[in-house]
Each structure stands twice: as C-alpha cells, then as structure tokens.
Design a protein around this motif. Structure first.
Motif, PDB file in Angstrom:
ATOM      1  N   ARG A 104       0.838  -1.204   0.000  1.00 46.79           N
ATOM      2  CA  ARG A 104       0.000   0.000   0.000  1.00 46.79           C
ATOM      3  C   ARG A 104       0.871   1.252   0.000  1.00 46.79           C
ATOM      4  O   ARG A 104       0.537   2.258  -0.626  1.00 46.79           O
ATOM      5  CB  ARG A 104      -0.929   0.018   1.224  1.00 46.79           C
ATOM      6  CG  ARG A 104      -2.026  -1.035   1.188  1.00 46.79           C
ATOM      7  CD  ARG A 104      -2.797  -1.083   2.498  1.00 46.79           C
ATOM      8  NE  ARG A 104      -1.966  -1.691   3.543  1.00 46.79           N
ATOM      9  CZ  ARG A 104      -2.313  -1.764   4.832  1.00 46.79           C
ATOM     10  NH1 ARG A 104      -3.454  -1.256   5.243  1.00 46.79           N
ATOM     11  NH2 ARG A 104      -1.512  -2.345   5.704  1.00 46.79           N
ATOM     12  N   GLY A 105       1.999   1.154   0.701  1.00 44.36           N
ATOM     13  CA  GLY A 105       2.925   2.289   0.744  1.00 44.36           C
ATOM     14  C   GLY A 105       3.494   2.608  -0.626  1.00 44.36           C
ATOM     15  O   GLY A 105       3.634   3.779  -0.992  1.00 44.36           O
ATOM     16  N   SER A 106       3.826   1.583  -1.403  1.00 47.20           N
ATOM     17  CA  SER A 106       4.353   1.797  -2.753  1.00 47.20           C
ATOM     18  C   SER A 106       3.333   2.499  -3.633  1.00 47.20           C
ATOM     19  O   SER A 106       3.661   3.466  -4.333  1.00 47.20           O
ATOM     20  CB  SER A 106       4.734   0.462  -3.403  1.00 47.20           C
ATOM     21  OG  SER A 106       5.800  -0.133  -2.727  1.00 47.20           O
ATOM     22  N   ILE A 107       2.106   2.024  -3.595  1.00 48.27           N
ATOM     23  CA  ILE A 107       1.047   2.626  -4.413  1.00 48.27           C
ATOM     24  C   ILE A 107       0.800   4.072  -3.981  1.00 48.27           C
ATOM     25  O   ILE A 107       0.677   4.971  -4.814  1.00 48.27           O
ATOM     26  CB  ILE A 107      -0.243   1.782  -4.341  1.00 48.27           C
ATOM     27  CG1 ILE A 107      -0.004   0.401  -4.978  1.00 48.27           C
ATOM     28  CG2 ILE A 107      -1.404   2.510  -5.018  1.00 48.27           C
ATOM     29  CD1 ILE A 107      -1.109  -0.605  -4.706  1.00 48.27           C
ATOM     30  N   SER A 108       0.771   4.313  -2.678  1.00 45.10           N
ATOM     31  CA  SER A 108       0.541   5.660  -2.159  1.00 45.10           C
ATOM     32  C   SER A 108       1.707   6.587  -2.476  1.00 45.10           C
ATOM     33  O   SER A 108       1.506   7.763  -2.792  1.00 45.10           O
ATOM     34  CB  SER A 108       0.298   5.611  -0.654  1.00 45.10           C
ATOM     35  OG  SER A 108      -0.859   4.853  -0.369  1.00 45.10           O
ATOM     36  N   THR A 109       2.927   6.075  -2.384  1.00 40.21           N
ATOM     37  CA  THR A 109       4.101   6.873  -2.733  1.00 40.21           C
ATOM     38  C   THR A 109       4.030   7.276  -4.199  1.00 40.21           C
ATOM     39  O   THR A 109       4.289   8.434  -4.560  1.00 40.21           O
ATOM     40  CB  THR A 109       5.401   6.083  -2.465  1.00 40.21           C
ATOM     41  OG1 THR A 109       5.444   5.725  -1.082  1.00 40.21           O
ATOM     42  CG2 THR A 109       6.632   6.901  -2.828  1.00 40.21           C
ATOM     43  N   TYR A 110       3.649   6.333  -5.053  1.00 38.27           N
ATOM     44  CA  TYR A 110       3.509   6.621  -6.482  1.00 38.27           C
ATOM     45  C   TYR A 110       2.470   7.714  -6.712  1.00 38.27           C
ATOM     46  O   TYR A 110       2.690   8.635  -7.511  1.00 38.27           O
ATOM     47  CB  TYR A 110       3.148   5.345  -7.222  1.00 38.27           C
ATOM     48  CG  TYR A 110       3.008   5.491  -8.715  1.00 38.27           C
ATOM     49  CD1 TYR A 110       4.003   6.091  -9.489  1.00 38.27           C
ATOM     50  CD2 TYR A 110       1.887   5.009  -9.370  1.00 38.27           C
ATOM     51  CE1 TYR A 110       3.878   6.207 -10.859  1.00 38.27           C
ATOM     52  CE2 TYR A 110       1.752   5.120 -10.748  1.00 38.27           C
ATOM     53  CZ  TYR A 110       2.748   5.725 -11.484  1.00 38.27           C
ATOM     54  OH  TYR A 110       2.618   5.844 -12.850  1.00 38.27           O
ATOM     55  N   ASP A 111       1.355   7.635  -5.993  1.00 35.50           N
ATOM     56  CA  ASP A 111       0.331   8.679  -6.107  1.00 35.50           C
ATOM     57  C   ASP A 111       0.915  10.042  -5.745  1.00 35.50           C
ATOM     58  O   ASP A 111       0.691  11.037  -6.439  1.00 35.50           O
ATOM     59  CB  ASP A 111      -0.866   8.379  -5.199  1.00 35.50           C
ATOM     60  CG  ASP A 111      -1.704   7.202  -5.677  1.00 35.50           C
ATOM     61  OD1 ASP A 111      -1.538   6.764  -6.830  1.00 35.50           O
ATOM     62  OD2 ASP A 111      -2.526   6.718  -4.864  1.00 35.50           O
ATOM     63  N   MET A 112       1.673  10.083  -4.653  1.00 32.32           N
ATOM     64  CA  MET A 112       2.255  11.357  -4.214  1.00 32.32           C
ATOM     65  C   MET A 112       3.288  11.869  -5.220  1.00 32.32           C
ATOM     66  O   MET A 112       3.323  13.069  -5.525  1.00 32.32           O
ATOM     67  CB  MET A 112       2.855  11.227  -2.820  1.00 32.32           C
ATOM     68  CG  MET A 112       1.786  11.078  -1.743  1.00 32.32           C
ATOM     69  SD  MET A 112       2.436  11.119  -0.065  1.00 32.32           S
ATOM     70  CE  MET A 112       2.729  12.897   0.133  1.00 32.32           C
ATOM     71  N   VAL A 113       4.105  10.980  -5.751  1.00 34.79           N
ATOM     72  CA  VAL A 113       5.102  11.374  -6.752  1.00 34.79           C
ATOM     73  C   VAL A 113       4.403  11.939  -7.992  1.00 34.79           C
ATOM     74  O   VAL A 113       4.833  12.958  -8.543  1.00 34.79           O
ATOM     75  CB  VAL A 113       6.029  10.185  -7.106  1.00 34.79           C
ATOM     76  CG1 VAL A 113       6.857  10.465  -8.352  1.00 34.79           C
ATOM     77  CG2 VAL A 113       6.927   9.847  -5.922  1.00 34.79           C
ATOM     78  N   GLN A 114       3.323  11.299  -8.411  1.00 37.62           N
ATOM     79  CA  GLN A 114       2.578  11.789  -9.575  1.00 37.62           C
ATOM     80  C   GLN A 114       1.994  13.178  -9.319  1.00 37.62           C
ATOM     81  O   GLN A 114       1.803  13.947 -10.251  1.00 37.62           O
ATOM     82  CB  GLN A 114       1.453  10.823  -9.940  1.00 37.62           C
ATOM     83  CG  GLN A 114       1.943   9.568 -10.618  1.00 37.62           C
ATOM     84  CD  GLN A 114       0.780   8.705 -11.085  1.00 37.62           C
ATOM     85  OE1 GLN A 114      -0.118   8.377 -10.309  1.00 37.62           O
ATOM     86  NE2 GLN A 114       0.812   8.347 -12.344  1.00 37.62           N
ATOM     87  N   LEU A 115       1.725  13.485  -8.052  1.00 40.70           N
ATOM     88  CA  LEU A 115       1.188  14.796  -7.690  1.00 40.70           C
ATOM     89  C   LEU A 115       2.295  15.835  -7.480  1.00 40.70           C
ATOM     90  O   LEU A 115       2.014  16.987  -7.172  1.00 40.70           O
ATOM     91  CB  LEU A 115       0.333  14.693  -6.426  1.00 40.70           C
ATOM     92  CG  LEU A 115      -0.997  13.962  -6.598  1.00 40.70           C
ATOM     93  CD1 LEU A 115      -1.637  13.673  -5.244  1.00 40.70           C
ATOM     94  CD2 LEU A 115      -1.944  14.785  -7.479  1.00 40.70           C
ATOM     95  N   GLY A 116       3.549  15.421  -7.641  1.00 40.18           N
ATOM     96  CA  GLY A 116       4.653  16.364  -7.552  1.00 40.18           C
ATOM     97  C   GLY A 116       5.380  16.419  -6.222  1.00 40.18           C
ATOM     98  O   GLY A 116       6.187  17.324  -5.991  1.00 40.18           O
ATOM     99  N   TYR A 117       5.138  15.463  -5.347  1.00 41.25           N
ATOM    100  CA  TYR A 117       5.809  15.435  -4.044  1.00 41.25           C
ATOM    101  C   TYR A 117       7.145  14.714  -4.126  1.00 41.25           C
ATOM    102  O   TYR A 117       7.334  13.829  -4.954  1.00 41.25           O
ATOM    103  CB  TYR A 117       4.943  14.714  -3.012  1.00 41.25           C
ATOM    104  CG  TYR A 117       3.694  15.450  -2.647  1.00 41.25           C
ATOM    105  CD1 TYR A 117       3.696  16.421  -1.653  1.00 41.25           C
ATOM    106  CD2 TYR A 117       2.483  15.168  -3.289  1.00 41.25           C
ATOM    107  CE1 TYR A 117       2.538  17.102  -1.314  1.00 41.25           C
ATOM    108  CE2 TYR A 117       1.323  15.848  -2.958  1.00 41.25           C
ATOM    109  CZ  TYR A 117       1.361  16.814  -1.973  1.00 41.25           C
ATOM    110  OH  TYR A 117       0.210  17.480  -1.645  1.00 41.25           O
ATOM    111  N   LYS A 118       8.044  15.076  -3.221  1.00 41.82           N
ATOM    112  CA  LYS A 118       9.293  14.347  -3.028  1.00 41.82           C
ATOM    113  C   LYS A 118       8.961  13.285  -1.974  1.00 41.82           C
ATOM    114  O   LYS A 118       8.990  13.550  -0.776  1.00 41.82           O
ATOM    115  CB  LYS A 118      10.400  15.278  -2.545  1.00 41.82           C
ATOM    116  CG  LYS A 118      11.736  14.594  -2.395  1.00 41.82           C
ATOM    117  CD  LYS A 118      12.800  15.594  -1.951  1.00 41.82           C
ATOM    118  CE  LYS A 118      14.118  14.889  -1.783  1.00 41.82           C
ATOM    119  NZ  LYS A 118      15.144  15.821  -1.270  1.00 41.82           N
ATOM    120  N   ALA A 119       8.593  12.100  -2.442  1.00 40.90           N
ATOM    121  CA  ALA A 119       8.130  11.040  -1.549  1.00 40.90           C
ATOM    122  C   ALA A 119       8.915   9.756  -1.786  1.00 40.90           C
ATOM    123  O   ALA A 119       9.282   9.445  -2.918  1.00 40.90           O
ATOM    124  CB  ALA A 119       6.636  10.788  -1.765  1.00 40.90           C
TER     125      ALA A 119
END
Length: 149
Positions: A104-119
């Motif tokens: 779940r963390g990988s999927i959520s990190t990907y979501d944040m990266v797609q939104l422009g976050y340094k995650a």
C-alpha cells in the motif's frame, strides 16, 4: 447449499494455487509493480536519518493506533489521492510513506510522486521499522487524517 459454496471456494483455492488474501488481488499486484518502477525506496536506517522528513502512515486506523512511527501523519490510503493536496500543501518537504509491509505504501508513494511530491516508500514498511528496533508510538492520530499544515 453451504456445502456447495464451500466446495466452490475450495475448488477456486486449488485452481489458483492456494491464493493468499494478504498478497492482494491481481489488480493490486499490478499497481504495486507499476508503482515500484517509478518510486524510490529507502531503508529503515536511511529513513531514520532523514532530518525533517514527514512520515505518512497509509494504513487503517486500527493499525495506526496499535503502533506507528513517532509523529507519523495518518493519511489512509483510500483517501490520500483525494486529499493529498489539502493534507500536504508543502511540496518542498520530504515525505516517507509506509504501510505494514510496503504494498500500500508503494502505491501511495507513487500517487504522491505523480502529484509532484518528493516522496519515498519505506522499504519493508512498519514491520521493518519495528524489527529494526526503532521507536514506536501508540494511540490515535492528532487531527484524524488531516495531514500536515
């Protein structure tokens, strides 16, 4: 009738090689594969040494209450992609996302990266953090899923 459904369930388990519900569905597995190609993972040691990083716990509320990284923000995965911009308005900060073991963390990190976050995703998730002997907090989140202001 119950015997019929039990037989069908057993046949499905046998046909699919003893499917493990914890492992996820074919859809979640595919999402994890895609996510892991586009994110960076950090070890527990690297995460513990990242000064100023904000830990984001995407697990369920009962999981969070039972134990989490000290100071971690509770941002349940099911709402993160809807609320991330509100909960985490500062995209200049570093975010370390985690779940129990990393899916779940990988999927959520990907979501944040797609939104422009340094995650980054915490490799091995909370279980790896706990196994490494890092500090743990228990209890309800402050703000109940409201993120960082």
């Amino acid at each position: 009738m119950k015997k019929f459904y039990a037989s069908v369930a057993m046949a499905v388990v046998i046909a699919f090689g003893g499917y493990n519900a914890q492992a996820g569905t074919p859809v979640s597995k595919r999402k994890m594969e895609i996510a892991k190609q586009h994110i960076q993972q950090v070890s527990v040691q690297e995460a513990a040494n990242m000064k100023g990083a904000i830990f984001v716990d995407v697990r369920s509320l009962p999981e969070y209450k039972a134990g989490h990284v000290p100071g971690a923000v509770w941002a349940p995965r099911g709402l993160l992609d809807f609320k991330a911009l509100k909960w985490f308005p500062d995209k200049t900060k570093t975010y370390i996302v985690y779940c129990k073991t990393g899916g779940r963390g990988s999927i959520s990190t990907y979501d944040m990266v797609q939104l422009g976050y340094k995650a980054y995703n915490l490799k091995g998730g909370f279980l790896a953090w706990k196994k490494a002997g890092e500090p743990i907090e228990k209890g309800a989140p402050k703000g109940m899923g409201k993120g960082v202001k």
